[in-house]
Design a protein around this motif. Structure first.
Motif, mmCIF file in Angstrom:
data_model
loop_
_atom_site.group_PDB
_atom_site.id
_atom_site.type_symbol
_atom_site.label_atom_id
_atom_site.label_comp_id
_atom_site.label_asym_id
_atom_site.label_seq_id
_atom_site.Cartn_x
_atom_site.Cartn_y
_atom_site.Cartn_z
ATOM 1 N N PRO A 37 0.852 -1.354 0.001
ATOM 2 C CA PRO A 37 -0.131 0.161 0.198
ATOM 3 C C PRO A 37 0.889 1.201 -0.035
ATOM 4 N N ASP B 240 1.255 -3.023 5.582
ATOM 5 C CA ASP B 240 -0.051 -2.917 5.537
ATOM 6 C C ASP B 240 -0.614 -1.886 6.367
ATOM 7 N N LEU B 241 -1.981 -1.768 5.996
ATOM 8 C CA LEU B 241 -2.269 -0.390 6.658
ATOM 9 C C LEU B 241 -2.680 -0.433 8.215
ATOM 10 N N GLN C 165 -1.781 2.445 10.777
ATOM 11 C CA GLN C 165 -2.621 3.110 11.427
ATOM 12 C C GLN C 165 -2.157 3.403 12.817
ATOM 13 N N PRO D 65 -4.324 6.655 1.593
ATOM 14 C CA PRO D 65 -5.311 6.336 0.744
ATOM 15 C C PRO D 65 -6.699 6.406 1.820
ATOM 16 N N PRO D 66 -8.021 6.850 1.191
ATOM 17 C CA PRO D 66 -9.193 6.900 1.851
ATOM 18 C C PRO D 66 -9.126 5.933 3.240
ATOM 19 N N GLU D 67 -9.284 5.118 2.867
ATOM 20 C CA GLU D 67 -9.411 3.813 4.018
ATOM 21 C C GLU D 67 -8.612 4.177 5.191
ATOM 22 N N LEU D 68 -7.509 4.377 4.907
ATOM 23 C CA LEU D 68 -6.454 4.811 6.391
ATOM 24 C C LEU D 68 -6.738 6.054 6.859
ATOM 25 N N GLU E 105 -9.804 7.135 7.139
ATOM 26 C CA GLU E 105 -11.137 6.881 7.733
ATOM 27 C C GLU E 105 -11.005 6.246 9.139
ATOM 28 N N ARG E 106 -9.770 5.227 8.982
ATOM 29 C CA ARG E 106 -9.529 4.302 10.303
ATOM 30 C C ARG E 106 -8.944 5.421 10.915
ATOM 31 N N SER F 13 -11.792 7.321 12.722
ATOM 32 C CA SER F 13 -12.481 6.432 13.710
ATOM 33 C C SER F 13 -12.035 6.379 14.945
#
Length: 332
Positions: A245, A282-283, A287, A302-305, A307-308, A311
Motif C-alpha cells: 500500500p 499493511d494499513l 494506522q 488512501p481514504p481507507e487509512l 477513515e481508520r 474513527s
C-alpha cells in the motif's frame, strides 16, 4: 562452487591483503630486486607477484589522481617502487587500535550468519597474540538481549531440523503458529533474524529472534524448496515494492524525521509542510504508527487509512467525554 572453494576464497583474499600491505615497504627496502627473488621471499609464484604488482598500480590515497597512486618502474625482470603513496612501513597497530580490533572481531565472531567464523577466530588469535596484555583487558562483548533464545535458535538451526514457531507479527499485531524450514541466521541493523521457508505463507520469510515467543524443534529435516531464495538485506530487511500500500502524508517540521528513518518514495518540500509518499507493509501497521505521531503528521491518502485514523481518534475522544463513575469513598 563447492563449500571448500567458498571457504577458501575469504582466506585467499585475506592472505593477499596482508601480502599487499607489506609488499610496498619490502620493495622500498630492496630497490631493483628481481621479481623471481621477491616471489621466493614472499612464498608466491612469479605470476602471482606480477598480479599483485598490477593491483598495487591502482592503489593509493583518496583522490586517486597523479601523485596519489603507488607507482613503480620495471627494468627487465627487476622492479623498483618510485612512489609509495605514504605506505612506507609494515602495518603496526598502536594499543588503542589493537584493542579496537580485538573488540570488533570478538563481536563479529558472535554475530549470527557469519560463515567465516574460523577465519575470524584465526585473525583474532593473531591480533591478541600481538597485543599482549591488552588482549586481556576487562572488556565484555555482548550482542543485544535475548542471548539465551538466540543461542537456542542457532543450535536448532545447526541441527538441520524444521521448527514450529509461535511468532508475534508487529505489522499486524498478532501472534501466529507456523512451521518453517530454516535457511540461515543473520544480523541486520542490530537485530538477529532467522531466515526460513514458511510453509504457511509458502514463501521465504525473515523472523526476528526477539519476536519468537516459543519454538519446537521437529523430528523432520529442514527442507526448503528449490525456489527458496535468500533475501537481499544489503539495504535492510524492509524492501518496499509496488505490491505494498502507498500512503501519502502531510508532514510538519516536527515530523520530518520519519523521512530519515523510513524508506520513502517521494518528498515534495512545500513552504510550510512536506508531502511525503511511502510504502507500508499493511494499513494496520500504518494506522498504529501514524496515530502516535500527533498533529505534525496528517494522512492524505488512501481514504481507507484516513477513515481508520479518524474513527480511532473519535472513539478515543468519546472515551474522554463519557462521565467516569465516582470512586467509592474510603471505608465504604
Amino acid at each position: 562452487m563447492t563449500p571448500q572453494q567458498r571457504g577458501a576464497a575469504p582466506r585467499a583474499s585475506a592472505d593477499r591483503l596482508g601480502r599487499l600491505l607489506n609488499l610496498v615497504p619490502y620493495l622500498l627496502a630492496r630497490p631493483g630486486i628481481r621479481v623471481a627473488e621477491a616471489a621466493a621471499d614472499l612464498g608466491v609464484t612469479d605470476k602471482q607477484l606480477r598480479e599483485d604488482l598490477e593491483l598495487l598500480w591502482v592503489c593509493g590515497l583518496p583522490g586517486y589522481g597523479p601523485g596519489d597512486l603507488i607507482d613503480m618502474a620495471f627494468d627487465g625482470d627487476r622492479v623498483t617502487i618510485s612512489h609509495d603513496a605514504g605506505i612506507d612501513k609494515p602495518l603496526r597497530l598502536n594499543p588503542d587500535e589493537a584493542l579496537a580490533l580485538v573488540v570488533a572481531l570478538r563481536m563479529l565472531a558472535e554475530t549470527p550468519g557469519i560463515g567465516t567464523r574460523d577465519a575470524i577466530e584465526r585473525a583474532l588469535a593473531k591480533i591478541e597474540s600481538a597485543a599482549g596484555d591488552l588482549a586481556d583487558a576487562p572488556v565484555a562483548v555482548r550482542l543485544p538481549a535475548n542471548q539465551e533464545k538466540l543461542a537456542a535458535v542457532r543450535a536448532a538451526v545447526d541441527s538441520g531440523h524444521a521448527l514450529r514457531l509461535t511468532y508475534y507479527t508487529a505489522a499486524r499485531d498478532e501472534t501466529t503458529e507456523r512451521v518453517v524450514d530454516p535457511m540461515r541466521m543473520l544480523m541486520v541493523s542490530g537485530f538477529a533474524y532467522l531466515e526460513a521457508w514458511c510453509r504457511r505463507a509458502e514463501g521465504t520469510r525473515m523472523f526476528r529472534i526477539d519476536r519468537i515467543d516459543a519454538f519446537t524443534e521437529l523430528a523432520e529435516p529442514s527442507a526448503p524448496p528449490v525456489g527458496a531464495v535468500p533475501h537481499d538485506v544489503s539495504d535492510g530487511v524492509f524492501r518496499p515494492g509496488p505490491e505494498l500500500p502507498l500512503v501519502t502524508l502531510r508532514v510538519g517540521r516536527g515530523g520530518r524525521w520519519i523521512t530519515e528513518y523510513y524508506p520513502v518514495e517521494e518528498v515534495r518540500r512545500e513552504p510550510a509542510e512536506w508531502l511525503v509518499t511511502m510504502r507500508v507493509t499493511d494499513l494496520g501497521w500504518a494506522q498504529r504508527f501514524l496515530a502516535g505521531l500527533g498533529p505534525d503528521v496528517t494522512v492524505v491518502a488512501p481514504p481507507e487509512l484516513v477513515e481508520r485514523i479518524r474513527s480511532q481518534a473519535t472513539t478515543a475522544l468519546d472515551q474522554y467525554a463519557a462521565p467516569q463513575p465516582a470512586a467509592p469513598e474510603a471505608g465504604r
